[in-house]
Design a protein around this motif. Structure first.
Motif, PDB file in Angstrom:
ATOM      1  N   ARG A   1       2.529  -4.975  35.990  1.00  0.00           N
ATOM      2  CA  ARG A   1       1.539  -6.054  36.135  1.00  0.00           C
ATOM      3  C   ARG A   1       0.395  -5.802  35.149  1.00  0.00           C
ATOM      4  O   ARG A   1       0.187  -4.674  34.698  1.00  0.00           O
ATOM      5  CB  ARG A   1       0.978  -6.095  37.556  1.00  0.00           C
ATOM      6  N   ALA A   2      -0.350  -6.852  34.844  1.00  0.00           N
ATOM      7  CA  ALA A   2      -1.528  -6.716  33.991  1.00  0.00           C
ATOM      8  C   ALA A   2      -2.757  -6.462  34.850  1.00  0.00           C
ATOM      9  O   ALA A   2      -2.947  -7.108  35.882  1.00  0.00           O
ATOM     10  CB  ALA A   2      -1.741  -7.976  33.157  1.00  0.00           C
TER      11      ALA A   2
ATOM     12  N   ASP B   1      -0.966  -3.301  30.948  1.00  0.00           N
ATOM     13  CA  ASP B   1      -0.167  -2.706  32.007  1.00  0.00           C
ATOM     14  C   ASP B   1      -0.720  -1.304  32.233  1.00  0.00           C
ATOM     15  O   ASP B   1      -0.434  -0.368  31.493  1.00  0.00           O
ATOM     16  CB  ASP B   1       1.307  -2.647  31.593  1.00  0.00           C
TER      17      ASP B   1
ATOM     18  N   VAL C   1       2.866  -6.422  29.292  1.00  0.00           N
ATOM     19  CA  VAL C   1       3.248  -5.985  30.634  1.00  0.00           C
ATOM     20  C   VAL C   1       4.719  -5.578  30.602  1.00  0.00           C
ATOM     21  O   VAL C   1       5.554  -6.289  30.027  1.00  0.00           O
ATOM     22  CB  VAL C   1       3.025  -7.106  31.670  1.00  0.00           C
TER      23      VAL C   1
ATOM     24  N   PRO D   1       6.887 -10.375  31.031  1.00  0.00           N
ATOM     25  CA  PRO D   1       7.147  -8.933  31.076  1.00  0.00           C
ATOM     26  C   PRO D   1       8.173  -8.512  30.036  1.00  0.00           C
ATOM     27  O   PRO D   1       9.184  -9.184  29.824  1.00  0.00           O
ATOM     28  CB  PRO D   1       7.666  -8.727  32.504  1.00  0.00           C
TER      29      PRO D   1
ATOM     30  N   SER E   1       3.569   3.108  29.776  1.00  0.00           N
ATOM     31  CA  SER E   1       2.478   2.154  29.568  1.00  0.00           C
ATOM     32  C   SER E   1       1.138   2.883  29.534  1.00  0.00           C
ATOM     33  O   SER E   1       1.065   4.113  29.636  1.00  0.00           O
ATOM     34  CB  SER E   1       2.467   1.114  30.693  1.00  0.00           C
TER      35      SER E   1
END
Length: 314
Positions: free
Chosen positions: A247-248, A216, A279, A129, A172
């Protein structure tokens, strides 16, 4: 009252919705006239038509409304300028950001939040991350992260020089109601095709989409709420915050979620793809605002498809 520039746009509308839900009054500034989207219809939202590059028009808003904070989401970068317009487009872009900062100073606002992007991390070593304190490369492959990096540096300088609380929001990949096809990820196109019952057209993507590709991916209702919480927090301990899911989400996971809402959806993608997903580490956001996402991939896909099938306009 919170001013949201670009407040009738994709992320802007959901940010305004979240601010209203938290008890704030809002005024939105839009360059072009447009009607309130359905999620804001009938609400206490004042609409001002103003181009942020027109300093006088922007500052006049503060004479008509008691602005206590600003969330700056309006585009402030030149998108693919031609060689003969690049210099003027750059000047136009920077004027918009500086005008917003001047307005914040003259109105004595409590906090100015400025949209940045996950794209500023392009080129950063991607082995986990991404934290806000990661060293960023000076270059960028496209104009958006280039100008967002410039903006973040300017915001830091202006915050120090003027004592304005200026905060950068690195947002994101965002998808959901009012969104359009995105050149960098397939989710919106897959959802729209599923809602229509057609095969998805992914020709707009900058690179082919594979099932294992991940990003993400944050649902726009969550993105808007995160921005509202950052704007209203009593105290922020940092000047830069990641805004994402933390999170992906792969295309394969998204396809599985879509098929639960639309079993006949044509969302199969070829296997392959070896680019590690970016991410965002969102611990700063969570620690300073208490933010928690309300939409996982399955709930988001179902909500988005239902919204489209209800006949809502994008």
């Amino acid at each position: 009252m919170i001013l949201v520039t670009g407040g009738l746009g994709f992320i802007g509308s959901h940010t305004v919705r979240a601010l209203l839900d938290l008890g704030e009054d809002c005024v939105v500034a839009q360059r072009r006239t447009r009607e309130l989207p359905a999620l804001l219809a009938g609400e206490r939202v004042a609409v001002e038509q103003a181009d942020i590059t027109d300093r006088d028009a922007l500052l006049a808003i503060g004479r008509r409304h008691d602005i206590t904070g600003i969330v700056h989401l309006a585009a402030s970068y030149p998108w693919s300028p031609t060689p003969d317009t690049a210099v003027e487009a750059t000047r136009h872009s920077l004027d918009g950001l500086l005008n917003i900062a001047q307005a914040a100073q003259e109105w004595g606002v409590r906090r100015l939040g400025v949209a940045s992007t996950i794209g500023v991390y392009f080129g950063v070593q991607n082995d986990g991350p991404l934290r806000e304190d990661a060293p960023l490369p000076l270059n960028a492959p496209v104009s958006i992260p280039t100008f967002k990096k410039v903006g973040e540096l300017l915001n830091g300088f202006l915050a120090d020089a003027t004592d304005i609380d200026i905060v950068n929001y690195r947002i994101s990949g965002t998808w959901g109601p009012l969104g359009h096809a995105d050149p960098f990820f397939a989710a919106p196109a897959l959802i729209h095709a599923a809602a229509r019952g057609t095969a998805p057209d992914l020709s707009h993507l900058v690179r082919p989409a594979f099932a294992e590709d991940g990003i993400d991916l944050n649902y726009v209702r969550d993105t808007g709420r995160a921005l509202a919480l950052l704007q209203l927090a009593d105290k922020l301990n940092h000047r830069t915050y990641n805004v994402g899911s933390g999170r992906a989400t792969t295309n394969a996971q998204l396809a599985e979620a879509i098929k639960k809402a639309a079993p006949d959806a044509q969302v199969g993608l070829p296997t392959g793809g070896d680019t590690p997903p970016m991410v965002l580490d969102i611990s700063r956001l969570q620690e300073d605002t208490g933010y928690q996402a309300e939409y996982d991939t399955e709930r988001a896909a179902g909500d988005y498809i239902a919204w489209l099938r209800a006949g809502n306009k994008i």
